[in-house]
Design an enzyme around this catalytic site. Structure first.
Site, PDB file in Angstrom:
ATOM      1  N   ARG A 115      -3.204   6.848  12.008  1.00 22.07           N
ATOM      2  CA  ARG A 115      -1.768   7.889  12.494  1.00 22.07           C
ATOM      3  C   ARG A 115      -2.606   8.635  13.899  1.00 22.07           C
ATOM      4  NH1 ARG A 115      -1.583   6.970   7.407  1.00 22.07           N
ATOM      5  NH2 ARG A 115       0.626   6.223   6.643  1.00 22.07           N
ATOM      6  N   HIS A 140      -0.431   3.061  13.370  1.00 19.34           N
ATOM      7  CA  HIS A 140      -0.882   1.685  13.657  1.00 19.34           C
ATOM      8  C   HIS A 140      -0.477   1.016  15.056  1.00 19.34           C
ATOM      9  CE1 HIS A 140      -3.048   1.550  10.024  1.00 19.34           C
ATOM     10  NE2 HIS A 140      -2.106   1.084   9.227  1.00 19.34           N
ATOM     11  N   HIS A 213      -6.398  -4.868   8.847  1.00 16.00           N
ATOM     12  CA  HIS A 213      -5.606  -4.441   7.650  1.00 16.00           C
ATOM     13  C   HIS A 213      -5.773  -5.334   6.679  1.00 16.00           C
ATOM     14  CE1 HIS A 213      -2.884  -1.711   5.595  1.00 16.00           C
ATOM     15  NE2 HIS A 213      -2.887  -1.020   6.810  1.00 16.00           N
ATOM     16  N   TYR A 215      -5.591  -6.977   2.959  1.00 16.78           N
ATOM     17  CA  TYR A 215      -5.337  -6.129   1.459  1.00 16.78           C
ATOM     18  C   TYR A 215      -6.035  -7.213   0.345  1.00 16.78           C
ATOM     19  CZ  TYR A 215      -1.151  -3.591   2.985  1.00 16.78           C
ATOM     20  OH  TYR A 215      -0.457  -2.617   3.377  1.00 16.78           O
ATOM     21  N   GLU A 344     -10.173   0.107   5.540  1.00 16.22           N
ATOM     22  CA  GLU A 344     -10.010  -0.170   7.031  1.00 16.22           C
ATOM     23  C   GLU A 344     -11.191   0.663   7.583  1.00 16.22           C
ATOM     24  OE1 GLU A 344      -5.521   0.890   7.674  1.00 16.22           O
ATOM     25  OE2 GLU A 344      -5.910   0.848   5.520  1.00 16.22           O
TER      26      GLU A 344
HETATM   27  C1  GLA Z   1      -2.225   2.272   6.207  1.00  8.62           C
HETATM   28  C2  GLA Z   1      -1.713   3.431   5.929  1.00  8.62           C
HETATM   29  C3  GLA Z   1      -1.046   3.610   4.899  1.00  8.62           C
HETATM   30  C4  GLA Z   1       0.294   2.666   4.880  1.00  8.62           C
HETATM   31  C5  GLA Z   1      -0.396   1.291   5.197  1.00  8.62           C
HETATM   32  C6  GLA Z   1       0.757   0.342   5.450  1.00  8.62           C
HETATM   33  O1  GLA Z   1      -3.378   2.034   5.237  1.00  8.62           O
HETATM   34  O2  GLA Z   1      -2.874   4.489   5.834  1.00  8.62           O
HETATM   35  O3  GLA Z   1      -0.377   4.872   4.764  1.00  8.62           O
HETATM   36  O4  GLA Z   1       1.137   3.224   6.046  1.00  8.62           O
HETATM   37  O5  GLA Z   1      -0.999   1.405   6.260  1.00  8.62           O
HETATM   38  O6  GLA Z   1       1.716   0.473   4.275  1.00  8.62           O
END
Ligand code: GLA
Length: 379
Positions: A115, A140, A213, A215, A344
């Site tokens: 952010r 992002h 990013h 998961y 991340e």
């Molecule tokens: C990042 C942010 C989270 C969220 C994800 C996507 O990890 O830190 O707050 O926005 O991306 O959903």
């Protein structure tokens, strides 16, 4: 070598195409090249551009699929303790789903990962305003970040399973100054590591913070929540955040808090004590600069272990709090809250507005370089 792997080795020719559709490197997989492999296949179109899906295979038979849309990791298939193969990455499996604005599954994130508070920053006395896409903040890289671009692809090295994505983010793209040339190389090693090498150059000073990013769900099945995974992060402190997840600027000790992962803890153990779940930046003891192991994730059921090495000074551990079942895996399972997590690697969020944080401004003449390695093993 088992039959599946042998079959893969007799695959077709490989052609990585650049923006003009010209071949940059073609490799015929003859019987002589029975070691490491990359294959490419068409994966649809968007923005008038053809999208490809690349599959890298190593000598152990691990495979990683990555699309040129967003330079996105789509799957990472490996064996668990009992030899059963499944992908440890959660995310959809078609371009169509990736185009419907998912929460960044597996994508390259930029120009500024995480952010920027108030969707603006001041650099060399000039204020830059960015699109706000996360409440009042920019998340992002903005509305159309690097995760939503079709990247040029090339196979840089015929001896290793590797693919390089590149593109230029134009001066003014999402409000950021400077033409930024970016390249990201993914390599799958025979030690079952995904190595990610990021590089960027600019013609005007600009903030840069690139990450991936992915998961993860080490069980290979998102029906098992990651709350039972154990995590270690080598960090004595973290950056507390405001209600909209912007760091307050304080570097706070993890000691005595649910953010203390210096010894392994299950993710579910203290998550209730963290409002909204984990979505924070840890200040790594390694401080950045050198490639150092910073985190370890394990799952007792599958026996899988994921180690994270990085040259970055921070890591965002996000426990999949906003996953809402809107997207499905290839197996048809819904990706729900806490069914996957992200680690991340990054510079700290909102650094362009936080003079006390490590610098994220890239100057003309400098080269941004960052490396992160995810190493998978079974124990
Ligand atoms: C990042 C942010 C989270 C969220 C994800 C996507 O990890 O830190 O707050 O926005 O991306 O959903």
């Amino acid at each position: 070598m088992n039959q599946t792997i042998t079959a893969f080795f007799i695959t077709i020719a490989i052609a990585a195409c650049n923006d003009n559709g010209t071949k940059t490197n073609t490799m015929n997989t003859s019987a002589a090249q029975t070691v490491n492999h990359v294959s490419a296949m068409p994966w649809g179109e968007t923005d008038g551009r053809k999208v490809q899906l690349f599959t890298l295979v190593n000598q152990k038979g691990d495979s990683v699929s990555i699309t040129s849309y967003g330079g996105t990791l789509v799957s990472w298939t490996s064996a668990d303790r009992s030899g059963v193969r499944s992908s440890i990455l959660a995310g959809p499996s078609t371009l169509e789903q990736f185009l419907s604005r998912p929460p960044y599954f597996g994508a390259i994130i930029g120009r500024y990962g995480n952010r920027i508070g108030g969707a603006s920053f001041t650099l060399d006395g000039k204020k830059y305003t960015l699109p706000a896409n996360d409440g009042p903040n920019t998340l992002h890289g903005g509305i159309k970040g690097f995760d939503k671009m079709v990247w040029d692809a090339a196979i840089p090295d015929s001896t290793r399973p590797s693919v390089t994505f590149s593109m230029v983010s134009a001066d003014g793209d999402q409000g950021f100054p400077g033409n930024l040339k970016v390249s990201v190389r993914y390599t799958l090693t025979d030690e079952n590591e995904i190595r990610i090498n990021y590089e960027a150059v600019t013609d005007k000073a600009t903030p840069v913070n690139l990450t991936n990013h992915a998961y993860f769900n080490l069980t290979g099945d998102v029906k098992n929540l990651v709350l039972d995974h154990s995590l270690t992060i080598n960090a004595d402190s973290y950056t507390p955040v405001s209600a909209t997840l912007i760091p307050t600027g304080v570097i706070a000790p993890v000691e005595g808090t649910p953010f203390d992962f210096r010894a392994a803890h299950k993710i579910g153990e203290r998550i209730e004590q963290v409002k909204g779940g984990y979505d924070h930046n840890w200040v790594l003891n390694s401080k950045g600069g050198k490639l150092v192991k910073v985190a370890e994730l394990t799952d007792a059921a599958s026996g899988r272990k994921l180690e994270v090495m990085t040259t970055e000074p921070g890591i965002q551990f996000y426990s999949g709090n906003f996953l809402d079942g809107k997207f499905k895996t290839a197996a048809g399972s819904l990706i729900t809250k806490h069914s996957a997590l992200c680690l991340e690697t990054q510079h700290f969020p909102d650094s362009p507005n936080k003079p006390g944080f490590p610098n994220t401004i890239l100057q003309p003449g400098q080269t941004y370089q960052s490396e992160t390695v995810y190493r998978l093993s079974v124990q």
